[in-house]
Design an enzyme around this catalytic site. Structure first.
Site, PDB file in Angstrom:
ATOM      1  N   LYS A  78       0.811  -1.170   0.086  1.00 44.26           N
ATOM      2  CA  LYS A  78       0.028   0.012   0.055  1.00 44.26           C
ATOM      3  C   LYS A  78       0.761   1.313   0.141  1.00 44.26           C
ATOM      4  CE  LYS A  78      -0.833   0.505   5.164  1.00 44.26           C
ATOM      5  NZ  LYS A  78      -1.906   0.619   6.008  1.00 44.26           N
ATOM      6  N   ASP A  79       2.281   1.105   0.277  1.00 40.22           N
ATOM      7  CA  ASP A  79       3.029   2.369   0.366  1.00 40.22           C
ATOM      8  C   ASP A  79       3.983   2.494  -0.992  1.00 40.22           C
ATOM      9  OD1 ASP A  79       2.461   2.876   3.150  1.00 40.22           O
ATOM     10  OD2 ASP A  79       4.323   1.783   3.679  1.00 40.22           O
ATOM     11  N   ARG A 126      -7.805   8.624   3.340  1.00 41.78           N
ATOM     12  CA  ARG A 126      -8.762   7.626   3.077  1.00 41.78           C
ATOM     13  C   ARG A 126      -9.653   7.321   4.099  1.00 41.78           C
ATOM     14  NH1 ARG A 126      -8.834   2.305   4.194  1.00 41.78           N
ATOM     15  NH2 ARG A 126      -6.730   2.791   5.150  1.00 41.78           N
ATOM     16  N   ARG A 127      -8.961   7.108   5.183  1.00 38.00           N
ATOM     17  CA  ARG A 127      -9.919   6.873   6.378  1.00 38.00           C
ATOM     18  C   ARG A 127     -10.695   7.915   6.870  1.00 38.00           C
ATOM     19  NH1 ARG A 127      -4.443   3.405   8.627  1.00 38.00           N
ATOM     20  NH2 ARG A 127      -4.770   1.423   8.060  1.00 38.00           N
ATOM     21  N   ARG A 144       0.233  10.462  13.537  1.00 39.70           N
ATOM     22  CA  ARG A 144       1.261   9.950  12.769  1.00 39.70           C
ATOM     23  C   ARG A 144       2.018   9.133  13.923  1.00 39.70           C
ATOM     24  NH1 ARG A 144       5.035  12.186   8.545  1.00 39.70           N
ATOM     25  NH2 ARG A 144       5.522   9.925   8.361  1.00 39.70           N
ATOM     26  N   ARG A 150       1.342   4.775  17.954  1.00 41.78           N
ATOM     27  CA  ARG A 150       0.000   5.282  17.759  1.00 41.78           C
ATOM     28  C   ARG A 150      -0.574   4.600  18.929  1.00 41.78           C
ATOM     29  NH1 ARG A 150      -1.377   5.104  11.347  1.00 41.78           N
ATOM     30  NH2 ARG A 150       0.622   3.833  11.266  1.00 41.78           N
ATOM     31  N   CYS A 237      -1.437   9.305  -1.750  1.00 37.61           N
ATOM     32  CA  CYS A 237      -1.865   9.577  -0.528  1.00 37.61           C
ATOM     33  C   CYS A 237      -2.601  10.876  -0.010  1.00 37.61           C
ATOM     34  CB  CYS A 237      -0.725   9.357   0.618  1.00 37.61           C
ATOM     35  SG  CYS A 237       0.465  10.563   0.346  1.00 37.61           S
TER      36      CYS A 237
END
Length: 298
Positions: A78-79, A126-127, A144, A150, A237
């Site tokens: 995904k990165d 997205r979230r 972040r 987190r 992103c």
């Protein structure tokens, strides 16, 4: 052969690199892991889209590979941007882990039951867009850091809930801390979420051959559709979008959404084709025809 693996230094990245190292060892290939600090890891006080997007987690590793300092890079797919630097290519995508997102909350409440005004931590557009569309009464705040950081900030009260990838929680042995797992029909993951990708130099057939047995064809087909959608929308992103593809009766069905950063105007669509690249491209065209470009401009 003795392979030099380049990896970020986070606990999750090192888990993934060690997993690949062990898989290669089982095939008779020695490998060592070299930790490389990336821009995305070094700069933690700014939004990811400001410091180079998700590619900020790859840049220094890819530079080391092009310089001949490492032979193979291990990434969370995904990165990985859809356009790779000249001279590099993806040589394998491993079998995908759980692609879904999870909500972790201090009060043990799911997304629907969080009280109005609860603070949800995430820097992912997205979230943020999907939470805002589902629960516009919640407060979104930037958060972040790696998975452990987190979760620690959640425990310290920096936010009331946060969103993380289930795959990362599983790999770090923290799946049990998830309050709720969000299904893709409600909350779409990032393209490629849950999959590990291996990158090598173009023309380095010995490395590609060593990595070849780690490839998982069904995962490669699914993520090809998701990445074709991403490429068709020219998304990264800095665009609130999600995509998820599954094999279905000999074809690939891909579902995606695009929205404004505040969650408004959310468009959701679906396409199906025996060719995953065609499925992703067709869905991108469908969403663009319905106004996705204007949404992505904010």
């Amino acid at each position: 052969m003795n392979l030099r693996i380049g990896s970020r230094g986070s606990a999750l990245a090192l888990w993934q690199a060690e997993h690949v190292r062990q898989r290669l060892a089982a095939l008779g290939h020695e490998a060592t892991i070299r930790v490389i600090i990336t821009t995305g890891d070094r700069i933690q006080d700014r939004r990811l889209d400001v410091v180079g997007g998700k590619g900020a987690f790859l840049k220094e590793i890819e530079e080391a590979m092009l310089a001949g300092e490492v032979d193979l890079a291990v990434h969370s797919l995904k990165d990985v941007p859809t356009a790779l630097p000249a001279g590099l290519r993806l040589c394998a995508v491993l079998e995908r882990a759980d692609p879904r997102d999870a909500l972790l909350s201090r009060a043990g409440l799911g997304l629907k039951k969080l009280p109005a005004g609860a603070r949800v931590g995430t820097t992912s557009l997205r979230r943020r867009a999907q939470v805002a569309a589902l629960r516009p009464d919640l407060v979104l705040q930037d958060l972040r850091g790696n998975v452990d950081t987190r979760i620690r900030k959640l425990g310290e009260g920096d936010c009331d809930a946060l969103l993380l990838a289930v795959a990362g929680l599983e790999r770090l042995g923290r799946r049990g801390e998830a309050t709720e797992v969000l299904e893709p029909d409600v909350f779409l993951p990032a393209p490629g979420q849950g999959a590990i990708a291996l990158e090598c130099r173009q023309g380095d057939e010995s490395v590609a051959s060593a990595a070849g047995p780690l490839r998982h064809a069904p995962t490669e087909r699914a993520v090809a559709a998701e990445r074709a959608l991403l490429a068709g929308l020219h998304g990264g992103c800095n665009v609130p979008l999600g995509a998820y593809a599954v094999e279905e009766d000999g074809a690939v069905r891909v579902t995606a959404f695009v929205a404004r950063p505040d969650g408004s105007g959310l468009l959701r669509g679906q396409a199906r084709d025996a060719d995953p690249l065609r499925a992703g491209a067709a869905l991108a065209e469908q969403l663009l025809a319905r106004g996705a470009r204007e949404l992505m401009r904010g």
